[in-house]
Motif scaffolding. Structure first.
Motif, PDB file in Angstrom:
ATOM      1  N   VAL A  79     -15.119  40.768  -1.341  1.00  0.00           N
ATOM      2  CA  VAL A  79     -15.351  39.530  -2.116  1.00  0.00           C
ATOM      3  C   VAL A  79     -16.000  38.474  -1.227  1.00  0.00           C
ATOM      4  O   VAL A  79     -16.945  37.791  -1.645  1.00  0.00           O
ATOM      5  N   ASN A  80     -15.509  38.348  -0.002  1.00  0.00           N
ATOM      6  CA  ASN A  80     -16.070  37.378   0.938  1.00  0.00           C
ATOM      7  C   ASN A  80     -17.538  37.683   1.237  1.00  0.00           C
ATOM      8  O   ASN A  80     -18.394  36.793   1.219  1.00  0.00           O
ATOM      9  N   ASP A  81     -17.838  38.950   1.502  1.00  0.00           N
ATOM     10  CA  ASP A  81     -19.222  39.361   1.804  1.00  0.00           C
ATOM     11  C   ASP A  81     -20.150  39.111   0.620  1.00  0.00           C
ATOM     12  O   ASP A  81     -21.288  38.659   0.796  1.00  0.00           O
ATOM     13  N   GLU A  82     -19.665  39.427  -0.587  1.00  0.00           N
ATOM     14  CA  GLU A  82     -20.506  39.258  -1.779  1.00  0.00           C
ATOM     15  C   GLU A  82     -20.702  37.778  -2.127  1.00  0.00           C
ATOM     16  O   GLU A  82     -21.777  37.385  -2.592  1.00  0.00           O
ATOM     17  N   LEU A  83     -19.665  36.958  -1.921  1.00  0.00           N
ATOM     18  CA  LEU A  83     -19.822  35.506  -2.129  1.00  0.00           C
ATOM     19  C   LEU A  83     -20.855  34.940  -1.161  1.00  0.00           C
ATOM     20  O   LEU A  83     -21.698  34.118  -1.533  1.00  0.00           O
ATOM     21  N   THR A  84     -20.775  35.402   0.086  1.00  0.00           N
ATOM     22  CA  THR A  84     -21.725  34.957   1.106  1.00  0.00           C
ATOM     23  C   THR A  84     -23.146  35.345   0.719  1.00  0.00           C
ATOM     24  O   THR A  84     -24.074  34.524   0.794  1.00  0.00           O
ATOM     25  N   ALA A  85     -23.324  36.598   0.290  1.00  0.00           N
ATOM     26  CA  ALA A  85     -24.650  37.074  -0.118  1.00  0.00           C
ATOM     27  C   ALA A  85     -25.153  36.302  -1.338  1.00  0.00           C
ATOM     28  O   ALA A  85     -26.347  35.976  -1.430  1.00  0.00           O
ATOM     29  N   MET A  87     -24.656  33.253  -2.110  1.00  0.00           N
ATOM     30  CA  MET A  87     -25.126  31.907  -1.748  1.00  0.00           C
ATOM     31  C   MET A  87     -26.244  31.921  -0.701  1.00  0.00           C
ATOM     32  O   MET A  87     -26.646  30.874  -0.215  1.00  0.00           O
ATOM     33  N   GLY A  88     -26.719  33.113  -0.358  1.00  0.00           N
ATOM     34  CA  GLY A  88     -27.885  33.159   0.526  1.00  0.00           C
ATOM     35  C   GLY A  88     -27.716  33.966   1.790  1.00  0.00           C
ATOM     36  O   GLY A  88     -28.677  34.171   2.529  1.00  0.00           O
ATOM     37  N   GLY A  89     -26.515  34.411   2.087  1.00  0.00           N
ATOM     38  CA  GLY A  89     -26.301  35.262   3.263  1.00  0.00           C
ATOM     39  C   GLY A  89     -26.100  34.491   4.546  1.00  0.00           C
ATOM     40  O   GLY A  89     -25.056  34.539   5.162  1.00  0.00           O
ATOM     41  N   ALA A  90     -27.126  33.778   4.953  1.00  0.00           N
ATOM     42  CA  ALA A  90     -27.051  33.004   6.204  1.00  0.00           C
ATOM     43  C   ALA A  90     -27.702  31.649   5.986  1.00  0.00           C
ATOM     44  O   ALA A  90     -28.404  31.442   4.995  1.00  0.00           O
ATOM     45  N   GLU A  91     -27.462  30.734   6.910  1.00  0.00           N
ATOM     46  CA  GLU A  91     -28.063  29.397   6.769  1.00  0.00           C
ATOM     47  C   GLU A  91     -29.583  29.499   6.779  1.00  0.00           C
ATOM     48  O   GLU A  91     -30.161  30.376   7.429  1.00  0.00           O
ATOM     49  N   SER A  92     -30.219  28.632   6.037  1.00  0.00           N
ATOM     50  CA  SER A  92     -31.679  28.599   5.982  1.00  0.00           C
ATOM     51  C   SER A  92     -32.158  27.348   6.713  1.00  0.00           C
ATOM     52  O   SER A  92     -31.901  26.232   6.291  1.00  0.00           O
ATOM     53  N   LYS A  93     -32.814  27.547   7.826  1.00  0.00           N
ATOM     54  CA  LYS A  93     -33.226  26.420   8.674  1.00  0.00           C
ATOM     55  C   LYS A  93     -34.458  25.708   8.119  1.00  0.00           C
ATOM     56  O   LYS A  93     -35.239  26.292   7.365  1.00  0.00           O
ATOM     57  N   LEU A  94     -34.624  24.450   8.525  1.00  0.00           N
ATOM     58  CA  LEU A  94     -35.828  23.709   8.169  1.00  0.00           C
ATOM     59  C   LEU A  94     -37.032  24.309   8.867  1.00  0.00           C
ATOM     60  O   LEU A  94     -36.948  24.749  10.018  1.00  0.00           O
ATOM     61  N   ASN A  95     -38.150  24.323   8.175  1.00  0.00           N
ATOM     62  CA  ASN A  95     -39.390  24.808   8.776  1.00  0.00           C
ATOM     63  C   ASN A  95     -40.165  23.630   9.348  1.00  0.00           C
ATOM     64  O   ASN A  95     -40.396  22.637   8.658  1.00  0.00           O
ATOM     65  N   TYR A  96     -40.555  23.725  10.608  1.00  0.00           N
ATOM     66  CA  TYR A  96     -41.339  22.674  11.248  1.00  0.00           C
ATOM     67  C   TYR A  96     -42.758  23.176  11.505  1.00  0.00           C
ATOM     68  O   TYR A  96     -42.969  24.368  11.737  1.00  0.00           O
ATOM     69  N   SER A  97     -43.717  22.261  11.458  1.00  0.00           N
ATOM     70  CA  SER A  97     -45.100  22.625  11.770  1.00  0.00           C
ATOM     71  C   SER A  97     -45.205  23.014  13.239  1.00  0.00           C
ATOM     72  O   SER A  97     -44.565  22.414  14.103  1.00  0.00           O
ATOM     73  N   ASP A  98     -46.004  24.031  13.513  1.00  0.00           N
ATOM     74  CA  ASP A  98     -46.173  24.493  14.895  1.00  0.00           C
ATOM     75  C   ASP A  98     -46.773  23.408  15.773  1.00  0.00           C
ATOM     76  O   ASP A  98     -46.469  23.301  16.956  1.00  0.00           O
ATOM     77  N   SER A  99     -47.636  22.613  15.183  1.00  0.00           N
ATOM     78  CA  SER A  99     -48.227  21.488  15.920  1.00  0.00           C
ATOM     79  C   SER A  99     -48.470  20.340  14.954  1.00  0.00           C
ATOM     80  O   SER A  99     -48.629  20.536  13.754  1.00  0.00           O
ATOM     81  N   GLY A 100     -48.453  19.135  15.484  1.00  0.00           N
ATOM     82  CA  GLY A 100     -48.696  17.972  14.636  1.00  0.00           C
ATOM     83  C   GLY A 100     -47.473  17.526  13.869  1.00  0.00           C
ATOM     84  O   GLY A 100     -46.350  17.666  14.334  1.00  0.00           O
ATOM     85  N   ILE A 101     -47.704  17.036  12.639  1.00  0.00           N
ATOM     86  CA  ILE A 101     -46.642  16.402  11.860  1.00  0.00           C
ATOM     87  C   ILE A 101     -46.066  17.358  10.818  1.00  0.00           C
ATOM     88  O   ILE A 101     -46.804  18.060  10.136  1.00  0.00           O
ATOM     89  N   THR A 102     -44.735  17.357  10.727  1.00  0.00           N
ATOM     90  CA  THR A 102     -44.055  18.118   9.681  1.00  0.00           C
ATOM     91  C   THR A 102     -43.851  17.204   8.475  1.00  0.00           C
ATOM     92  O   THR A 102     -43.201  16.162   8.592  1.00  0.00           O
ATOM     93  N   VAL A 103     -44.426  17.574   7.356  1.00  0.00           N
ATOM     94  CA  VAL A 103     -44.284  16.773   6.140  1.00  0.00           C
ATOM     95  C   VAL A 103     -43.216  17.406   5.249  1.00  0.00           C
ATOM     96  O   VAL A 103     -43.279  18.594   4.938  1.00  0.00           O
ATOM     97  N   ILE A 104     -42.239  16.584   4.868  1.00  0.00           N
ATOM     98  CA  ILE A 104     -41.170  17.037   3.980  1.00  0.00           C
ATOM     99  C   ILE A 104     -41.247  16.217   2.695  1.00  0.00           C
ATOM    100  O   ILE A 104     -41.145  14.991   2.718  1.00  0.00           O
ATOM    101  N   MET A 105     -41.453  16.900   1.600  1.00  0.00           N
ATOM    102  CA  MET A 105     -41.570  16.243   0.294  1.00  0.00           C
ATOM    103  C   MET A 105     -40.255  16.425  -0.453  1.00  0.00           C
ATOM    104  O   MET A 105     -39.775  17.539  -0.641  1.00  0.00           O
ATOM    105  N   MET A 106     -39.644  15.317  -0.849  1.00  0.00           N
ATOM    106  CA  MET A 106     -38.364  15.353  -1.563  1.00  0.00           C
ATOM    107  C   MET A 106     -38.620  15.136  -3.048  1.00  0.00           C
ATOM    108  O   MET A 106     -39.199  14.120  -3.448  1.00  0.00           O
ATOM    109  N   ALA A 107     -38.170  16.092  -3.868  1.00  0.00           N
ATOM    110  CA  ALA A 107     -38.390  16.005  -5.309  1.00  0.00           C
ATOM    111  C   ALA A 107     -37.055  16.095  -6.040  1.00  0.00           C
ATOM    112  O   ALA A 107     -36.045  16.509  -5.470  1.00  0.00           O
ATOM    113  N   GLY A 108     -37.066  15.692  -7.320  1.00  0.00           N
ATOM    114  CA  GLY A 108     -35.838  15.768  -8.107  1.00  0.00           C
ATOM    115  C   GLY A 108     -35.817  14.745  -9.222  1.00  0.00           C
ATOM    116  O   GLY A 108     -36.665  13.853  -9.271  1.00  0.00           O
ATOM    117  N   LEU A 109     -34.853  14.870 -10.109  1.00  0.00           N
ATOM    118  CA  LEU A 109     -34.725  13.937 -11.223  1.00  0.00           C
ATOM    119  C   LEU A 109     -34.036  12.652 -10.775  1.00  0.00           C
ATOM    120  O   LEU A 109     -33.382  12.618  -9.727  1.00  0.00           O
TER     121      LEU A 109
END
Length: 449
Positions: A79-85, A87-109
């Motif tokens: 049950v623990n393993d399946e609950l983890t899977a 919700m995504g399995g493992a944490e999902s890190k933020l993606n940063y640009s290899d060089s220059g500026i990382t642009v993060i666009m926030m959307a929602g209602l």
């Protein structure tokens, strides 16, 4: 507590299984029926529940589980393993640009907490040694720009704004140029929301995306809206291809259906969660740790990380050294209390401790402990600087005690109790130091401790 209802029901189901020495297929089916009902009551998407139950049942009815010496533990692990899977399995890190500026666009209602989350994310990134710039891209909602500026002022983060008479697409372009000219390496764009999804909103968001090519498009959704949060996520994802989801107000969502459904329905990970009103109340979403909390197994890793990020390590070491050397005074006592307060409410900390049954804590008034700490703080602050450094000055002086009691709004008996507790603590640390010395001399070496 997040997932309170679900956690309580799942833990009760597991407790029943633990009481059986051997499990039959009938036991598993009855348990899975209860798990299914618990998930549906938690507002988890029906298709997600059906798929989850089928996977867990198939694994739990295998001969290895039913014939094992500890079948209940095997079921808990599945049950623990399946609950983890789920919700995504493992944490999902933020993606940063290899060089220059990382642009993060926030959307929602509107109403999801997007503007506040922009500030929380900026503060989080600054702690990670980034140099963020907030961009006021919501030109429609009354006072939206002002709200972002107020949020940013609290955390001392700059805001790029061009007023509400310019296109959000042009604002985003200009903000990117401003960031390049002023050496900002992360740009967080607060976009406009609506009360509901419409074509005009989506076209504008698509225009911003095309203009600045964001590395991350984070969808901010209110977890307390349950299935609506999942439907919103799916609609935004279909048009924008979001890179991740941010769940707000998770501390107020006792069901947790959104967190358990979004990844399965949209295929996009939950990257962050909001767990309070403070600007520091943002956490990386760890599926494995959340599953552990739901099943009552605690979250000791998050507790350690919280302590490491909240407590000044150098100050903590100095306090420990002063305690062991009998140099501890009321200034140090006050400092230690302030360190503890940084960790947050006692109830939230207890949720992370393995083995603590949050259901049993429902009738316990833990806030009383926090009230007592405030009383102690008031007494100490009513002392003079000299008295705080030399508590012995107070012990033999009724007039000092009377003055301190009056200044703090407490009784002389409460002042006496604090002094007594303080002396008892000093005696205990003295004993600890004595034991340390004896251990170093090898006096306990012959005992198999």
């Amino acid at each position: 507590m997040a997932f309170e209802g679900l956690a309580s029901k799942l833990q009760d189901t597991i407790k029943k299984l633990k009481g059986k020495g051997k499990l039959s297929e009938k036991d598993i089916k009855e348990a899975m029926r209860e798990v299914k009902l618990a998930l549906l009551e938690a507002d988890v998407n029906f298709k997600v529940v059906k798929s989850f139950i089928n996977r867990v049942t198939e694994k739990c009815t295998g001969t290895e589980v039913l014939n094992s010496l500890t079948p209940a533990q095997s079921v808990i692990k599945i049950v623990n393993d399946e609950l983890t899977a789920l919700m995504g399995g493992a944490e999902s890190k933020l993606n940063y640009s290899d060089s220059g500026i990382t642009v993060i666009m926030m959307a929602g209602l509107q109403g999801a907490g997007k503007t506040t989350m922009c500030g929380k994310l900026a503060l989080y990134l600054r702690k990670k040694n980034k140099k963020p710039l907030l961009v006021a891209g919501d030109i429609y909602r009354p006072a939206a720009i002002k709200q972002l500026e107020v949020v940013a002022k609290q955390i001392d983060i700059p805001v790029f704004s061009m007023g509400d008479n310019i296109s959000p697409i042009d604002i985003a372009k200009a903000a990117l140029k401003h960031a390049k000219d002023n050496s900002y390496n992360v740009v967080i764009i607060d976009t406009a929301g609506r009360l509901h999804i419409d074509e005009a909103l989506m076209e504008e968001l698509e225009g911003i995306k095309a203009a600045v090519n964001p590395k991350e498009i984070l969808l901010v959704v209110d977890s307390m809206t349950g299935q609506d949060a999942v439907n919103v996520s799916q609609s935004f994802n279909d048009r924008l291809d979001v890179t991740g989801v941010v769940l707000t107000k998770l501390d107020g969502d006792t069901r947790g259906g959104a967190a358990l459904s979004i990844r399965e329905v949209t295929g996009k990970p939950i990257k962050f969660v909001g767990l309070g009103e403070k600007m520091s109340d943002i956490e990386i979403f760890h599926p494995d740790r959340m599953a552990s909390r739901i099943l009552g197994m605690g979250d000791i890793l998050s507790l350690i990380e919280k302590a490491q990020s909240s407590i000044d390590e150098k100050e903590a070491k100095e306090l420990g050294s002063r305690m062991l050397n009998q140099e501890f005074n009321f200034d140090d006592f006050l400092s230690a209390m302030n360190q503890m307060k940084k960790l947050g409410p006692i109830t939230k900390l207890l949720e992370m401790v393995p083995g603590v049954n949050t259901k049993q804590l429902e009738g316990v008034d833990l806030s009383q402990q926090e009230k007592e700490m405030k009383k102690v703080e008031a007494i100490i602050q009513s002392m003079t600087a000299k008295e705080r450094r030399s508590p012995s000055l107070i012990s033999g002086s009724p007039s000092r005690k009377k003055r301190i009691a009056a200044g703090s709004g407490m009784s002389i008996q409460q002042v006496n109790k604090l002094l007594k507790d303080f002396e008892n603590m000093k005696k205990m640390t003295k004993q600890m130091k004595s034991m340390q010395k004896n251990n170093k001399k090898g006096l306990f070496g012959k005992f198999p401790f």
